[in-house]
Design a protein around this motif. Structure first.
Motif, short mmCIF file in Angstrom:
data_model
loop_
_atom_site.label_atom_id
_atom_site.label_comp_id
_atom_site.label_asym_id
_atom_site.label_seq_id
_atom_site.Cartn_x
_atom_site.Cartn_y
_atom_site.Cartn_z
N VAL A 177 -7.84 68.61 -56.04
CA VAL A 177 -6.51 68.89 -56.58
C VAL A 177 -5.56 67.77 -56.15
CG1 VAL A 177 -4.57 70.51 -56.59
CG2 VAL A 177 -6.92 71.38 -56.48
N ILE A 178 -4.92 67.14 -57.14
CA ILE A 178 -4.02 66.01 -56.84
C ILE A 178 -2.56 66.49 -56.91
CG2 ILE A 178 -3.34 63.67 -57.49
CD1 ILE A 178 -6.06 63.59 -59.04
N SER A 179 -1.79 66.17 -55.89
CA SER A 179 -0.37 66.52 -55.91
C SER A 179 0.35 65.62 -56.91
CB SER A 179 0.25 66.30 -54.52
OG SER A 179 1.65 66.20 -54.63
N ILE B 162 -7.78 69.30 -46.72
CA ILE B 162 -8.45 70.46 -46.14
C ILE B 162 -9.95 70.20 -45.95
CG2 ILE B 162 -8.93 72.94 -46.50
CD1 ILE B 162 -6.43 72.80 -48.48
N ASN B 163 -10.57 69.54 -46.96
CA ASN B 163 -12.02 69.33 -46.91
C ASN B 163 -12.42 68.49 -45.71
OD1 ASN B 163 -11.96 70.65 -49.32
ND2 ASN B 163 -12.70 68.96 -50.57
N SER B 164 -13.66 68.64 -45.30
CA SER B 164 -14.16 67.84 -44.18
C SER B 164 -14.55 66.45 -44.66
CB SER B 164 -15.37 68.52 -43.54
OG SER B 164 -16.49 68.39 -44.39
N SER B 165 -14.59 65.51 -43.74
CA SER B 165 -14.96 64.13 -44.10
C SER B 165 -16.40 64.05 -44.61
CB SER B 165 -14.76 63.21 -42.90
OG SER B 165 -15.50 63.67 -41.80
N GLU B 166 -17.25 64.99 -44.15
CA GLU B 166 -18.66 64.97 -44.57
C GLU B 166 -18.80 65.09 -46.09
OE1 GLU B 166 -17.57 66.49 -41.96
OE2 GLU B 166 -18.96 66.23 -40.26
N GLU B 167 -17.82 65.72 -46.72
CA GLU B 167 -17.90 65.89 -48.18
C GLU B 167 -17.73 64.58 -48.93
OE1 GLU B 167 -15.95 69.52 -49.75
OE2 GLU B 167 -15.78 70.11 -47.66
N LEU B 168 -17.35 63.51 -48.21
CA LEU B 168 -17.27 62.19 -48.83
C LEU B 168 -18.59 61.41 -48.70
CD1 LEU B 168 -13.70 60.91 -47.87
CD2 LEU B 168 -14.54 61.37 -50.16
N PHE B 169 -19.52 61.92 -47.90
CA PHE B 169 -20.76 61.18 -47.67
C PHE B 169 -21.45 60.78 -48.97
CE2 PHE B 169 -22.01 62.70 -43.10
CZ PHE B 169 -20.80 62.23 -42.63
N THR C 258 -2.69 58.81 -45.88
CA THR C 258 -3.04 59.66 -47.01
C THR C 258 -4.45 60.23 -46.78
OG1 THR C 258 -3.77 57.69 -48.22
CG2 THR C 258 -1.56 58.49 -48.69
N PRO C 259 -4.71 61.45 -47.29
CA PRO C 259 -5.94 62.17 -46.94
C PRO C 259 -7.24 61.43 -47.24
CG PRO C 259 -4.41 63.62 -48.08
CD PRO C 259 -3.82 62.26 -48.14
#
Length: 380
Positions: free
Chosen positions: A63-65, A76-83, A99-100
């Motif tokens: 979701v983009i602001s 909110i998501n963890s960094s692992e979700e970018l792996f 920025t996130p």
């Protein structure tokens, strides 16, 4: 090398971060690297150009602001979700320290054992910005994430001093770059003025029409000059107010508000200018438009804030004045209008400095050498 440049603030968000990432990607690809831009899942407007140049565009869902242009999901998501997005790369290079997507990518890169870097493009959250209000005083969060990059790149000594408040990570200063082939001093000024139906000296402002950039100060200063045409380029929330201000000051016939101008038009406007003015009232980390003026051989009048003095003083490409000081700004512009020899000298100094220090050819090589430095440290 396989390099991922990561940021929430790539296009369609117009600004210094997007421009920097885009030009760096093009140069790194030109230098034989495999390059991808990793950003939010929206239309960037650069899809065709990137594909033509062999640069991958990876869009991260979330979701983009609409106000902040940041990926709220990755707040909110963890960094692992970018792996899954970053696994194929040797180098993970995040852009913009607050920025996130950039912060989570830095943590993900470090966890995956990749060479991980982050470029900080700012001095502070400008106190009037919506980003400041949204993030509040959550400094411990930033300190947590800013320990993950192996190296942080700052675009100026001023931005280095700011980021040092949050991290002990090694920091290297590599300035912003400019395309010195697109922006050059070899235009016929008089021919361009004729094309735009302008006579006499041209004073140019290119930036957002927002309070912190100081266009309102420039209009007041310009109203005290007897001659010249002021061209103001850029969109922004102050535009209706500035048009009313020009009318009130009785200079609306001598001021041209061009609004948003496509990037391919900008070199001509700089080519036509006799003086470039950036009257920022609050800290600027760098000011890429100053480099565009310097590359175009145009003398600069700018304020003594943030990273601006580093560029202008070192290159001897212009005059510095205190922020929000209309009299000093008027005097500096007037001094340059009256002295063509000084204008030429400062313009040549600026062009020379660009070729030596700020050309994208020079900057991209320095960034690539920093990647190699981090990769060599990982091998030991």
């Amino acid at each position: 090398m396989k390099i991922a440049l990561v940021s929430d603030w790539y296009y369609p968000k117009v600004g210094g971060v997007a421009s920097h990432m885009h030009n760096l990607a093009l140069k790194l690809r030109e230098r034989g690297n495999e390059v991808a831009i990793v950003t939010n899942y929206w239309k960037t407007g650069k899809e065709e150009e990137l594909e033509k140049n062999g640069i991958e565009l990876i869009k991260v869902e979330g979701v983009i602001s609409p106000i902040l242009s940041i990926n709220l999901s990755f707040g909110i998501n963890s960094s692992e979700e970018l792996f899954e997005y970053l696994n194929d790369f040797d180098v993970i290079h995040s852009h913009h320290a607050f920025t996130p997507l950039a912060l989570k990518a830095a943590k993900a890169g470090r966890k995956m054992g990749k060479a991980t870097l982050l470029t900080t493009h700012s001095i502070s959250f400008a106190h009037e910005s919506k980003l400041w209000k949204a993030l509040g005083l959550s400094f411990p969060v930033f300190s947590h994430y800013l320990k993950f990059p192996h190296c942080i790149i700052s675009v100026s000594e001023a931005s280095k001093s700011f980021i040092e408040h949050f991290t002990d990570t090694e920091i290297k200063v590599i300035p912003n770059g400019v395309d010195d082939k697109r922006f050059h001093p070899n235009w016929d000024k008089e021919e361009l003025k004729e094309e735009y139906d302008i006579e006499g000296d041209v004073i140019l402002y290119v930036s957002r029409m927002s309070y912190r950039k100081g266009p309102q100060v420039l209009l007041n200063a310009f109203s005290r000059l007897k001659e010249g045409t002021l061209i103001m380029v850029g969109p922004g929330e102050l535009l209706p107010f500035l048009k009313a201000q020009a009318k009130f000051l009785g200079i609306d016939k001598r001021v041209r508000f061009l609004g948003y101008v496509p990037s391919n038009e900008l070199p001509k406007l700089f080519g036509m200018a006799d003086i470039f003015v950036l009257p920022s009232v609050t800290a600027e980390a760098f000011g890429i438009v100053i480099l565009e003026a310097m590359a175009s051989g145009v003398p600069v009048v700018a304020t003594n804030v943030g990273g601006i003095p580093e560029i202008v003083r070192e290159s001897q490409s212009g005059l510095l004045v205190p922020p929000s000081n209309e009299t000093a700004l008027k005097d500096a512009i007037e001094a340059l209008l009256a002295d063509k020899e000084l204008r030429n000298k400062l313009g040549k100094n600026g062009r020379r400095a660009v070729e030596r220090r700020y050309s994208w050819d020079v900057v991209s090589r320095e960034v690539e050498e920093t990647y190699e430095y981090v990769l060599s440290k990982l091998k030991h």
